[in-house]
Design an enzyme around this catalytic site. Structure first.
Site, short mmCIF file in Angstrom:
data_model
loop_
_atom_site.label_atom_id
_atom_site.label_comp_id
_atom_site.label_asym_id
_atom_site.label_seq_id
_atom_site.Cartn_x
_atom_site.Cartn_y
_atom_site.Cartn_z
N CYS A 1 -31.70 -0.83 28.70
CA CYS A 1 -32.16 -1.70 28.64
C CYS A 1 -33.16 -1.81 27.93
CB CYS A 1 -32.97 -1.58 29.98
SG CYS A 1 -34.02 -3.23 30.75
N CYS B 1 -36.95 -2.88 28.75
CA CYS B 1 -37.67 -1.40 29.66
C CYS B 1 -37.61 -0.76 28.28
CB CYS B 1 -36.33 -0.87 30.43
SG CYS B 1 -35.72 -2.26 30.92
N ASP B 2 -37.08 -0.18 27.77
CA ASP B 2 -37.29 1.22 26.93
C ASP B 2 -37.18 0.51 25.45
OD1 ASP B 2 -36.40 2.48 29.15
OD2 ASP B 2 -35.15 2.50 28.95
#
Ligand code: NDP
Length: 347
Positions: free
Chosen positions: A174, A177-178
């Protein structure tokens, strides 16, 4: 006056329809007891939330079990340009708007996971782990919409997962997300589909260098505009016929990846700080095995208009669609499934 009535008429007709449907549902509830719910939606992505909004606006009390990734796959898109009427917004924003719409319509959204379903009993029986903390509640329901989406695939190579792997310490699926952990660092994105293009584009704004590893000699991505934007980026390198073999780390994080060249039959070690996987996904249908008809890849087989092989259970979104996999098709499926549930409860 005539004008007033002609304007009001459709509203009165609609209101009448809603009332009839509601009475039917209430009758069902009385005959089964009020511990039995009329409909439970499994999954809080775009399909589940759209269906909840439709059902609730037909006055059918609706429960949504959100699942482990509220917002589903679309929630991870950093930029959506193919939702009609809206472009350049995050997937999370679109899903959150639909969630607010479902809540405003009166739906009940429960944080939790469906651990078990018994489709062979009627009413259907669901075991829900609430709050993801082990407390299990059993719910009975007259109908269900299954909208649990898909789960990203993993490579299964050394260094990826497990005790010696770097999952969450340099390996991710992701970018939204990261990605922030890789500002001015070097990353690889593995895959040649639309998700790989999307993740690589997102990372290209943050990372120093993005290497995309495609195992064939061409991208599988359908969004050619996004692909051409990616290929114009100065800090993006594409390596075709490249297959990841092993991820190496220093105990704290990822330091390099071994990449095989499938033509030359050689392996090269590339220094990287992060590895992002975008290699497709598989449907979340484990709990339905032996209960609903699934195809060879595990997707739910649909009969007419979102109906599954079990009467009273409908499906919508990616869990029953290996072909189109679009937010708009998931929402359309969900609308059909909701109208089907209404018909089923009425009958
Ligand atoms: P896809 O299945 O479309 O693509 C997966 C990619 O990963 C392929 O290039 C595949 O290679 C590669 N791959 C699979 N396994 C491996 C492996 N073990 N090692 C290396 N490479 C591997 O998945 P996506 O998640 O990208 O997309 C799923 C669906 O969602 C598609 O229909 C897509 O169009 C849609 N989507 C649409 C978006 C949009 O409209 N903007 C955004 C994101 C997704 P190969 O080609 O060789 O099989």
């Amino acid at each position: 006056m005539v004008r007033f009535f002609s304007l009001l008429m459709p509203v009165l007709i609609l209101a009448g329809c809603h009332q009839a449907s509601h009475d039917e549902v209430v009758k069902n509830m009385v005959s089964y007891g009020d511990h039995v719910k009329p409909v439970v939606i499994l999954g809080g992505g775009i399909a589940g939330l759209t269906a909840a909004m439709y059902l609730q606006q037909s006055n059918i009390p609706t429960i949504v079990i959100e699942g482990p990734k509220p917002g589903g796959a679309l929630g991870q898109s950093h930029e959506v340009n193919n939702w009609p009427g809206i472009y350049g917004v995050t997937g999370a924003k679109i899903v959150d708007n639909i969630k607010q719409h479902a809540l405003w319509s009166g739906a009940t959204i429960i944080e939790g996971m469906v651990k078990k379903i018994d489709c062979k009993q009627y009413p259907f029986v669901l075991d829900i782990e609430k709050g993801y903390e082990g407390e299990v509640e059993t719910i009975q329901t007259l109908s269900c919409i299954v909208a649990m989406g898909t789960e990203p695939n993993v490579l299964g190579i050394p260094g990826e997962r497990g005790e010696d792997g770097y999952w969450g310490r340099g390996v991710s699926n992701c970018a939204v997300c990261d990605g922030a952990f890789y500002k001015n660092k070097r990353v690889v994105v593995i895959g040649g589909g639309d998700s790989a293009v999307e993740q690589a584009l997102y990372l290209s704004h943050l990372a120093q260098c993005v290497t995309v590893l495609v195992r064939k000699d061409a991208f599988a991505a359908k969004d050619k505009k996004a692909l051409s934007r990616l290929l114009q980026k100065q800090n993006v390198v594409v390596r075709f016929m490249s297959s990841p073999k092993c991820i190496h780390g220093d105990g704290q994080g990822v330091v390099s990846i071994d990449v095989g060249d499938t033509v030359k039959n050689t392996v090269e070690n590339i220094e990287v700080d992060g590895v992002f996987l975008a290699i497709g996904s598989h449907p979340n249908t484990d709990i339905f095995k032996g209960q609903l008809e699934l195809d060879a890849r595990g997707f739910i087989v649909l009969k007419e208009h979102q109906a599954t092989s079990v009467r009273g259970i409908f499906a919508a979104g990616d869990i029953a669609d290996a072909q189109f996999v679009q937010a708009i098709t998931a929402a359309g499926d969900a609308c059909r499934a909701a109208l089907q549930v209404k018909r089923f409860l009425d009958s």
